[in-house]
Design a protein around this motif. Structure first.
Motif, mmCIF file in Angstrom:
data_model
loop_
_atom_site.group_PDB
_atom_site.id
_atom_site.type_symbol
_atom_site.label_atom_id
_atom_site.label_comp_id
_atom_site.label_asym_id
_atom_site.label_seq_id
_atom_site.Cartn_x
_atom_site.Cartn_y
_atom_site.Cartn_z
ATOM 1 N N TRP A 142 -81.225 12.812 -80.309
ATOM 2 C CA TRP A 142 -80.244 13.833 -80.694
ATOM 3 C C TRP A 142 -79.409 13.340 -81.859
ATOM 4 O O TRP A 142 -79.236 12.124 -82.034
ATOM 5 C CB TRP A 142 -79.291 14.143 -79.532
ATOM 6 C CG TRP A 142 -79.937 14.791 -78.370
ATOM 7 C CD1 TRP A 142 -80.110 16.131 -78.145
ATOM 8 C CD2 TRP A 142 -80.502 14.129 -77.236
ATOM 9 N NE1 TRP A 142 -80.738 16.333 -76.940
ATOM 10 C CE2 TRP A 142 -80.996 15.124 -76.374
ATOM 11 C CE3 TRP A 142 -80.649 12.792 -76.862
ATOM 12 C CZ2 TRP A 142 -81.615 14.823 -75.161
ATOM 13 C CZ3 TRP A 142 -81.263 12.491 -75.675
ATOM 14 C CH2 TRP A 142 -81.735 13.501 -74.838
ATOM 15 N N GLN A 143 -78.887 14.328 -82.570
ATOM 16 C CA GLN A 143 -77.972 14.012 -83.659
ATOM 17 C C GLN A 143 -76.733 14.882 -83.525
ATOM 18 O O GLN A 143 -76.840 16.083 -83.258
ATOM 19 C CB GLN A 143 -78.656 14.291 -84.983
ATOM 20 C CG GLN A 143 -77.761 14.101 -86.168
ATOM 21 C CD GLN A 143 -78.542 14.067 -87.465
ATOM 22 O OE1 GLN A 143 -79.486 13.286 -87.606
ATOM 23 N NE2 GLN A 143 -78.154 14.893 -88.401
ATOM 24 N N LEU A 144 -75.575 14.267 -83.702
ATOM 25 C CA LEU A 144 -74.321 15.004 -83.697
ATOM 26 C C LEU A 144 -73.674 14.827 -85.068
ATOM 27 O O LEU A 144 -73.452 13.694 -85.509
ATOM 28 C CB LEU A 144 -73.396 14.443 -82.610
ATOM 29 C CG LEU A 144 -72.175 15.284 -82.280
ATOM 30 C CD1 LEU A 144 -72.586 16.588 -81.575
ATOM 31 C CD2 LEU A 144 -71.208 14.503 -81.383
ATOM 32 N N THR A 145 -73.416 15.956 -85.738
ATOM 33 C CA THR A 145 -72.741 15.902 -87.038
ATOM 34 C C THR A 145 -71.323 16.419 -86.833
ATOM 35 O O THR A 145 -71.127 17.541 -86.356
ATOM 36 C CB THR A 145 -73.488 16.772 -88.068
ATOM 37 O OG1 THR A 145 -74.845 16.335 -88.115
ATOM 38 C CG2 THR A 145 -72.867 16.639 -89.455
ATOM 39 N N MET A 146 -70.357 15.581 -87.163
ATOM 40 C CA MET A 146 -68.933 15.920 -86.982
ATOM 41 C C MET A 146 -68.290 16.027 -88.354
ATOM 42 O O MET A 146 -68.525 15.171 -89.208
ATOM 43 C CB MET A 146 -68.233 14.793 -86.194
ATOM 44 C CG MET A 146 -68.784 14.616 -84.810
ATOM 45 S SD MET A 146 -68.460 12.954 -84.134
ATOM 46 C CE MET A 146 -70.025 12.127 -84.458
ATOM 47 N N THR A 147 -67.496 17.064 -88.551
ATOM 48 C CA THR A 147 -66.881 17.296 -89.868
ATOM 49 C C THR A 147 -65.371 17.180 -89.773
ATOM 50 O O THR A 147 -64.760 17.690 -88.823
ATOM 51 C CB THR A 147 -67.264 18.709 -90.370
ATOM 52 O OG1 THR A 147 -68.688 18.811 -90.343
ATOM 53 C CG2 THR A 147 -66.780 18.965 -91.786
ATOM 54 N N LYS A 148 -64.776 16.517 -90.753
ATOM 55 C CA LYS A 148 -63.305 16.384 -90.769
ATOM 56 C C LYS A 148 -62.701 17.638 -91.396
ATOM 57 O O LYS A 148 -62.938 17.919 -92.572
ATOM 58 C CB LYS A 148 -62.904 15.149 -91.575
ATOM 59 C CG LYS A 148 -61.410 14.872 -91.566
ATOM 60 C CD LYS A 148 -61.113 13.541 -92.230
ATOM 61 C CE LYS A 148 -59.632 13.250 -92.295
ATOM 62 N NZ LYS A 148 -59.366 11.933 -92.877
ATOM 63 N N PRO A 149 -61.948 18.398 -90.611
ATOM 64 C CA PRO A 149 -61.454 19.673 -91.143
ATOM 65 C C PRO A 149 -60.254 19.492 -92.079
ATOM 66 O O PRO A 149 -59.608 18.443 -92.081
ATOM 67 C CB PRO A 149 -61.045 20.452 -89.891
ATOM 68 C CG PRO A 149 -60.899 19.455 -88.805
ATOM 69 C CD PRO A 149 -61.574 18.176 -89.214
ATOM 70 N N GLU A 150 -59.979 20.540 -92.815
ATOM 71 C CA GLU A 150 -58.805 20.622 -93.702
ATOM 72 C C GLU A 150 -57.541 20.341 -92.897
ATOM 73 O O GLU A 150 -57.405 20.820 -91.765
ATOM 74 C CB GLU A 150 -58.765 22.063 -94.242
ATOM 75 C CG GLU A 150 -57.767 22.353 -95.318
ATOM 76 C CD GLU A 150 -58.279 21.948 -96.691
ATOM 77 O OE1 GLU A 150 -57.461 21.409 -97.427
ATOM 78 O OE2 GLU A 150 -59.468 22.169 -96.989
ATOM 79 N N GLY A 151 -56.619 19.559 -93.457
ATOM 80 C CA GLY A 151 -55.314 19.321 -92.818
ATOM 81 C C GLY A 151 -55.345 18.337 -91.664
ATOM 82 O O GLY A 151 -54.344 18.161 -90.978
ATOM 83 N N TYR A 152 -56.480 17.677 -91.437
ATOM 84 C CA TYR A 152 -56.600 16.744 -90.299
ATOM 85 C C TYR A 152 -55.708 15.522 -90.528
ATOM 86 O O TYR A 152 -55.721 14.923 -91.592
ATOM 87 C CB TYR A 152 -58.065 16.314 -90.169
ATOM 88 C CG TYR A 152 -58.402 15.636 -88.862
ATOM 89 C CD1 TYR A 152 -58.828 16.381 -87.779
ATOM 90 C CD2 TYR A 152 -58.296 14.252 -88.721
ATOM 91 C CE1 TYR A 152 -59.159 15.766 -86.570
ATOM 92 C CE2 TYR A 152 -58.619 13.629 -87.523
ATOM 93 C CZ TYR A 152 -59.043 14.397 -86.456
ATOM 94 O OH TYR A 152 -59.373 13.784 -85.267
ATOM 95 N N GLN A 153 -54.937 15.177 -89.510
ATOM 96 C CA GLN A 153 -54.021 14.032 -89.616
ATOM 97 C C GLN A 153 -54.406 12.969 -88.601
ATOM 98 O O GLN A 153 -54.757 13.303 -87.467
ATOM 99 C CB GLN A 153 -52.589 14.480 -89.278
ATOM 100 C CG GLN A 153 -51.958 15.392 -90.307
ATOM 101 C CD GLN A 153 -51.485 14.620 -91.539
ATOM 102 O OE1 GLN A 153 -50.888 13.559 -91.419
ATOM 103 N NE2 GLN A 153 -51.774 15.146 -92.713
ATOM 104 N N THR A 154 -54.320 11.714 -88.999
ATOM 105 C CA THR A 154 -54.447 10.620 -88.034
ATOM 106 C C THR A 154 -53.142 9.825 -88.050
ATOM 107 O O THR A 154 -52.355 9.947 -88.991
ATOM 108 C CB THR A 154 -55.601 9.662 -88.395
ATOM 109 O OG1 THR A 154 -55.211 8.909 -89.542
ATOM 110 C CG2 THR A 154 -56.899 10.399 -88.666
ATOM 111 N N ARG A 155 -52.961 8.973 -87.048
ATOM 112 C CA ARG A 155 -51.743 8.146 -87.031
ATOM 113 C C ARG A 155 -51.730 7.182 -88.212
ATOM 114 O O ARG A 155 -50.695 6.723 -88.650
ATOM 115 C CB ARG A 155 -51.669 7.352 -85.720
ATOM 116 C CG ARG A 155 -51.214 8.217 -84.574
ATOM 117 C CD ARG A 155 -51.289 7.484 -83.283
ATOM 118 N NE ARG A 155 -52.674 7.182 -82.937
ATOM 119 C CZ ARG A 155 -53.034 6.422 -81.909
ATOM 120 N NH1 ARG A 155 -52.129 5.877 -81.153
ATOM 121 N NH2 ARG A 155 -54.323 6.210 -81.661
#
Ligand SMILES: C[S@@+](CC[C@H](N)C(=O)[O-])C[C@H]1O[C@@H](n2cnc3c(N)ncnc32)[C@H](O)[C@@H]1O
Length: 193
Positions: free
Chosen positions: A173-186
């Motif tokens: 299996w493959q999982l593709t994850m996308t970083k959305p607009e406005g995403y914040q990390t600590r």
């Protein structure tokens, strides 16, 4: 070295990393097929890295950097925030009994996300069904990332492990994850202060 390298490469080409590149099969073909991108492929096991490095010497690809290191330590030191367009995690194969070794269960995953540009992708592939199930769940509920889950086509040949698993008629299996607009990390808040 590394932050300077990452910054220089970012200016010229879109920057991609592969974590756990093994003997570099995917890294070499990716670099050949994507001359507009620069791939940094990281492998910590000495004998695999040596085999990979030997291949880079014969093929002389100016858009591929092979790094012998633990990816966590290297990335923390080397990569600027928002510097990556793609991250590959192909067949990381953790100890089955130790969920802490799964990338999406690690606190480090948030740091990894902080290095990704908006719209950037993380591609995870595995033959372990509980791993992909957990990754899909964690991506959605903990990390709040849009995901696409797909079966890897049976004729895919990106890596040595992929070839081995598909030859045994295992599902990958493959999982593709996308970083959305406005995403914040600590780590964004920490950088800003
Ligand atoms: C199962 S192998 C898969 C290799 C290759 N991706 C493939 O599919 O053929 C997993 C690889 O990840 C490497 N690896 C695991 N954790 C790593 C880390 N933190 N930094 C660098 N390499 C790592 C291991 O040394 C191993 O070579």
């Amino acid at each position: 070295m590394p932050e300077i390298l990452a910054d220089e490469q970012k200016i010229q080409r879109s920057l991609v990393i592969e974590i756990g590149a093994g003997k570099g099969m995917h890294a070499l073909s990716f670099a050949k097929q994507n001359p507009d991108k620069h791939l940094i492929a990281i492998e910590r096991t000495r004998n695999k890295f040596d085999a990979f490095f030997k291949m880079t010497q014969t093929q002389q690809l100016s858009n591929l950097t092979a790094v012998h290191a633990d990816a966590i330590a290297w990335i923390v030191q080397a990569l600027a925030p928002h510097s990556l367009t793609q991250i590959y995690l192909l067949y990381p194969n953790p100890e089955q009994h130790n969920p802490n070794q799964q990338w999406l269960n690690m606190p480090f995953f948030e740091f990894l996300l902080s290095r990704l540009q908006t719209g950037g992708e993380i591609v995870l592939a595995t033959n372990i069904e509980p791993y992909i199930d957990n990754a899909e769940e964690q991506a959605g509920t903990l990390w709040c990332l849009p995901t696409i889950r797909q079966e890897v086509p049976i004729d895919s040949q990106r890596t040595h492990f992929e070839i081995k698993y598909l030859a045994r008629k295992e599902t990958c299996w493959q999982l593709t994850m996308t970083k959305p607009e406005g995403y914040q990390t600590r780590f964004d808040a920490w950088q800003a202060n």
